[in-house]
Enzyme design. Structure first.
Site, PDB file in Angstrom:
ATOM      1  N   HIS A 158       0.810  -1.214   0.000  1.00  0.00           N
ATOM      2  CA  HIS A 158       0.000   0.000   0.000  1.00  0.00           C
ATOM      3  C   HIS A 158       0.846   1.268   0.000  1.00  0.00           C
ATOM      4  O   HIS A 158       0.367   2.351   0.337  1.00  0.00           O
ATOM      5  CB  HIS A 158      -1.010  -0.014   1.156  1.00  0.00           C
ATOM      6  CG  HIS A 158      -2.252  -0.767   0.781  1.00  0.00           C
ATOM      7  ND1 HIS A 158      -2.200  -2.014   0.221  1.00  0.00           N
ATOM      8  CD2 HIS A 158      -3.566  -0.444   0.842  1.00  0.00           C
ATOM      9  CE1 HIS A 158      -3.428  -2.429  -0.034  1.00  0.00           C
ATOM     10  NE2 HIS A 158      -4.283  -1.491   0.338  1.00  0.00           N
TER      11      HIS A 158
ATOM     12  N   ASP B 168      -5.599   5.199  10.022  1.00  0.00           N
ATOM     13  CA  ASP B 168      -7.025   5.366   9.685  1.00  0.00           C
ATOM     14  C   ASP B 168      -7.570   4.140   8.971  1.00  0.00           C
ATOM     15  O   ASP B 168      -8.755   3.846   9.046  1.00  0.00           O
ATOM     16  CB  ASP B 168      -7.209   6.569   8.749  1.00  0.00           C
ATOM     17  CG  ASP B 168      -6.878   7.872   9.443  1.00  0.00           C
ATOM     18  OD1 ASP B 168      -6.837   7.887  10.683  1.00  0.00           O
ATOM     19  OD2 ASP B 168      -6.670   8.871   8.732  1.00  0.00           O
TER      20      ASP B 168
ATOM     21  N   GLU C  78      -8.827  14.395  14.885  1.00  0.00           N
ATOM     22  CA  GLU C  78      -8.268  14.642  13.545  1.00  0.00           C
ATOM     23  C   GLU C  78      -8.986  15.850  12.946  1.00  0.00           C
ATOM     24  O   GLU C  78      -9.925  16.385  13.548  1.00  0.00           O
ATOM     25  CB  GLU C  78      -8.453  13.429  12.624  1.00  0.00           C
ATOM     26  CG  GLU C  78      -7.494  12.289  12.889  1.00  0.00           C
ATOM     27  CD  GLU C  78      -7.359  11.313  11.723  1.00  0.00           C
ATOM     28  OE1 GLU C  78      -7.887  11.591  10.633  1.00  0.00           O
ATOM     29  OE2 GLU C  78      -6.717  10.260  11.932  1.00  0.00           O
TER      30      GLU C  78
HETATM   31  C1  FAD Z   1      -5.749   3.601   1.982  1.00  0.00           C
HETATM   32  C2  FAD Z   1      -4.513   3.923   2.805  1.00  0.00           C
HETATM   33  C3  FAD Z   1      -4.654   4.535   4.021  1.00  0.00           C
HETATM   34  C4  FAD Z   1      -3.524   4.820   4.793  1.00  0.00           C
HETATM   35  N1  FAD Z   1      -3.708   5.412   5.999  1.00  0.00           N
HETATM   36  C5  FAD Z   1      -2.642   5.686   6.770  1.00  0.00           C
HETATM   37  C6  FAD Z   1      -2.803   6.275   8.043  1.00  0.00           C
HETATM   38  O1  FAD Z   1      -3.907   6.582   8.474  1.00  0.00           O
HETATM   39  N2  FAD Z   1      -1.689   6.514   8.791  1.00  0.00           N
HETATM   40  C7  FAD Z   1      -0.442   6.165   8.353  1.00  0.00           C
HETATM   41  O2  FAD Z   1       0.516   6.367   9.104  1.00  0.00           O
HETATM   42  N3  FAD Z   1      -0.260   5.617   7.145  1.00  0.00           N
HETATM   43  C8  FAD Z   1      -1.327   5.384   6.343  1.00  0.00           C
HETATM   44  N4  FAD Z   1      -1.136   4.838   5.112  1.00  0.00           N
HETATM   45  C9  FAD Z   1       0.235   4.618   4.637  1.00  0.00           C
HETATM   46  C10 FAD Z   1       0.765   3.268   5.083  1.00  0.00           C
HETATM   47  O3  FAD Z   1       0.984   3.245   6.473  1.00  0.00           O
HETATM   48  C11 FAD Z   1       2.116   2.964   4.424  1.00  0.00           C
HETATM   49  O4  FAD Z   1       2.030   3.107   3.042  1.00  0.00           O
HETATM   50  C12 FAD Z   1       2.554   1.552   4.771  1.00  0.00           C
HETATM   51  O5  FAD Z   1       3.888   1.369   4.406  1.00  0.00           O
HETATM   52  C13 FAD Z   1       1.717   0.556   4.025  1.00  0.00           C
HETATM   53  O6  FAD Z   1       1.826  -0.691   4.654  1.00  0.00           O
HETATM   54  P1  FAD Z   1       2.050  -1.975   3.774  1.00  0.00           P
HETATM   55  O7  FAD Z   1       1.919  -3.116   4.698  1.00  0.00           O
HETATM   56  O8  FAD Z   1       1.176  -2.002   2.579  1.00  0.00           O
HETATM   57  O9  FAD Z   1       3.577  -1.735   3.389  1.00  0.00           O
HETATM   58  P2  FAD Z   1       4.310  -1.893   1.974  1.00  0.00           P
HETATM   59  O10 FAD Z   1       3.813  -0.846   1.061  1.00  0.00           O
HETATM   60  O11 FAD Z   1       4.199  -3.284   1.520  1.00  0.00           O
HETATM   61  O12 FAD Z   1       5.820  -1.576   2.417  1.00  0.00           O
HETATM   62  C14 FAD Z   1       6.215  -0.269   2.804  1.00  0.00           C
HETATM   63  C15 FAD Z   1       7.715  -0.224   3.094  1.00  0.00           C
HETATM   64  O13 FAD Z   1       7.981  -0.972   4.272  1.00  0.00           O
HETATM   65  C16 FAD Z   1       8.832  -2.064   3.989  1.00  0.00           C
HETATM   66  N5  FAD Z   1       8.308  -3.206   4.739  1.00  0.00           N
HETATM   67  C17 FAD Z   1       7.132  -3.845   4.575  1.00  0.00           C
HETATM   68  N6  FAD Z   1       7.012  -4.817   5.488  1.00  0.00           N
HETATM   69  C18 FAD Z   1       8.137  -4.783   6.248  1.00  0.00           C
HETATM   70  C19 FAD Z   1       8.600  -5.536   7.349  1.00  0.00           C
HETATM   71  N7  FAD Z   1       7.901  -6.544   7.866  1.00  0.00           N
HETATM   72  N8  FAD Z   1       9.808  -5.213   7.875  1.00  0.00           N
HETATM   73  C20 FAD Z   1      10.544  -4.196   7.376  1.00  0.00           C
HETATM   74  N9  FAD Z   1      10.152  -3.471   6.315  1.00  0.00           N
HETATM   75  C21 FAD Z   1       8.955  -3.748   5.770  1.00  0.00           C
HETATM   76  C22 FAD Z   1       8.760  -2.266   2.486  1.00  0.00           C
HETATM   77  O14 FAD Z   1       9.923  -2.862   1.958  1.00  0.00           O
HETATM   78  C23 FAD Z   1       8.570  -0.850   2.001  1.00  0.00           C
HETATM   79  O15 FAD Z   1       9.799  -0.188   1.946  1.00  0.00           O
HETATM   80  C24 FAD Z   1      -2.232   4.527   4.309  1.00  0.00           C
HETATM   81  C25 FAD Z   1      -2.087   3.926   3.057  1.00  0.00           C
HETATM   82  C26 FAD Z   1      -3.217   3.628   2.315  1.00  0.00           C
HETATM   83  C27 FAD Z   1      -3.056   3.006   0.965  1.00  0.00           C
END
Ligand code: FAD
Length: 510
Positions: free
Chosen positions: A86, A146, A259
């Protein structure tokens, strides 16, 4: 035998032997090959794409370690942990590298019998953590995002913020222990006492120092219900005065969630008045907007937790005591009572609608930043009221956070001053003729960042993305040396998280 599962492998010099078309063998470890790699070459942002060599589905922490050790024997293989993909700028991608699908690690969610914490796998989704803790134990983590279809490791690599962060700090402040596989291939448990440098590096560390395979998440008793309130302001100065008053009250003397967001002063269904009401019985009545009002208005969003047994009159009283002194437009107040899980899963409902409209899967060139309190009024004038006066096709969040709730030994960088604002421009691409194209949205993001720089605003990107080392150096500022030293200790060959584009892979053959 290694039971990692590779969805597809493009054979190249990195692999010394292939035993058959569907497996590769290395040092006695067999990695079955299968499937497609397409999904790991895309992310929620939909702006970047990049093809990995293979997607690996590890079952255990040991599998993750073996993948990293294998990559370290090659001169150029990189490894990206993928949580739920994400990210919006390719952060979880590995161009011609190995992507480790963290959701496949079998660890689960274990609530400790003391009820004080849960041990959860790095690839667990926060939604699953919520359900297990609340439904199984009546407990819940304290600090959220969120939206909960994000993994624990993914948000801990950034910060993880929502309306509870003014009380508890971001999610990175609400874990006490991690299990991490470093870029050296070592599996280490760390906390503020045990391997503290690794612990502080990894939290907010953009995946640069290790892959989080387990996190110990602090819990508290879960409430049953939430009083969810939105109130509207026409003046930014009144909005910021009230929201700052709410987030700086002593613990237990404010709402449980605070918020805010900016919306367009028009009947635009995606950017304007209709985005404010919480239920269809109570629509937005624009005749109550004070005259004169500007092109945008402001909404303060609040939530108060309570238990089923609390008399509603007592909840009303607590709410009125807190909102009594606030200067919002009295007639533009919206409130509902919802279950605690329904409240935390509120964005999931929006997701379902967006999926039905086809816009969930369209690109999302989002921009997230932290802006110092000292510059937020000018930010409103230059950016919200001017560049963004027609909206971004989605929410424009703006709410304050407190620096004292963030431990600066962790890797996240923040603006100066105790109070700074999260500004999140959560753009959706609508198929309307008036909406901006993806390219125009990206260009508008650049224009906003350039304006902030030109005006000398104190700001940092959240969920940052830069394509040059200079950009990263500037982002980290006086923390850059520390960040580099941490990289040299825990991932000296720069194997991990290449999608962040901070360090170049290098090789130190042993
Ligand atoms: C609809 C939506 C709502 C969101 N709302 C919020 C919010 O309210 N607050 C907020 O703070 N953020 C929010 N985000 C952003 C979100 O927290 C970050 O984009 C987060 O990185 C996404 O998590 P993911 O599991 O999909 O990570 P990914 O996109 O899969 O990875 C993100 C990064 O972290 C690394 N990574 C992933 N897993 C691990 C692990 N286990 N160990 C070490 N590194 C790792 C990856 O290599 C990459 O560099 C939102 C994003 C979306 C799409």
């Amino acid at each position: 035998m290694m039971i990692a599962y590779i969805e597809r492998f493009v054979y190249e010099n990195d692999v010394e032997s292939m035993t058959d078309p569907e497996t590769i063998e290395q040092n006695g470890d067999v990695l079955p090959l299968h499937g497609n790699v397409e999904f790991a070459g895309k992310d929620f942002g939909g702006v970047q794409s990049s093809k990995p060599l293979a997607v690996i589905k590890p079952s255990t922490t040991d599998d993750v370690a073996k993948v990293i050790r294998r990559a370290s024997r090659s001169p150029h293989l990189t490894v990206a942990a993928r949580g739920n993909g994400h990210s919006v700028s390719g952060q979880a991608m590995a161009h011609r590298g190995l992507v480790v699908d963290m959701k496949s690690v079998e660890y689960g969610i274990h609530v400790d019998p003391t009820g004080k914490y849960a041990d959860v796998s790095g690839g667990a989704l926060w939604e699953d953590v919520l359900k297990r803790c609340v439904l199984g134990h009546g407990l819940a983590p304290r600090s959220w995002t969120d939206y909960l279809d994000l993994t624990v490791g993914g948000t801990l690599s950034n910060a993880g913020i929502s309306g509870q962060a003014f009380v508890f700090g971001p999610q990175t402040e609400n874990v006490t222990e991690l299990e991490v596989v470093t870029g050296n291939g070592d599996v280490l448990v760390c906390s503020s006492n045990l391997n503290p440098e690794l612990f502080f590096s990894v939290l907010g560390g953009l995946g640069q120092f290790g892959i989080i395979t387990r996190a110990r998440v602090l819990l508290q008793p879960a409430p049953d219900m939430v009083r969810w309130i939105r109130v509207v302001y026409s003046e930014f100065s009144e909005f910021t005065r009230d929201i700052e008053w709410l987030v700086t009250r002593r613990e237990g003397e404010s709402f449980d969630y605070v918020e805010g967001f900016v919306f367009v002063n028009s009947d635009d269904p995606v950017n304007g008045w209709p985005t404010v009401p919480l239920d269809s019985d109570h629509p937005f009545d624009p005749t109550h907007i004070p005259r004169p009002a500007g092109p945008v208005l402001y909404c303060l969003e609040l939530a108060l937790h309570y238990k089923n047994e609390d008399p509603l009159s007592a909840v009303d009283k607590r709410v009125e005591r807190l909102v009594g002194g606030l200067k919002f437009v009295e007639e533009l107040r919206f409130e509902v009572d919802v279950g605690y899980m329904d409240f935390l899963l509120r964005v999931k409902r929006a997701e379902q609608q967006a999926k039905a409209n086809g816009i969930w899967d369209a690109p999302h060139p989002w921009l997230n930043m932290f802006v110092s309190k000292k510059d937020i009024a000018n930010f409103d004038r230059v950016i919200f009221k001017n560049i963004l006066k027609y909206g971004v096709g989605g929410p424009m969040l703006v709410y304050p956070l407190l620096r004292s709730k963030w431990d600066d030994r962790k890797s996240v960088v923040l603006p100066e001053g105790e109070i700074f604002y999260l500004v999140a421009l959560l753009r959706f691409c609508f198929p309307y003729p008036k909406a901006l194209s993806v390219e125009e949205m990206v260009a508008q993001n650049q224009e906003i960042v350039q304006n902030c720089t030109k005006n000398g605003f104190d700001f940092k990107l959240y969920l940052p993305h830069y394509s040059s080392k200079e950009g990263w150096k500037h982002h980290f500022g006086n923390q850059w040396t520390r960040f580099q030293e941490r990289k040299a200790s825990f991932d000296p060959m720069a194997i991990l998280a290449p999608g962040q584009k901070i360090f170049q892979r290098n090789w130190q053959p042993s």
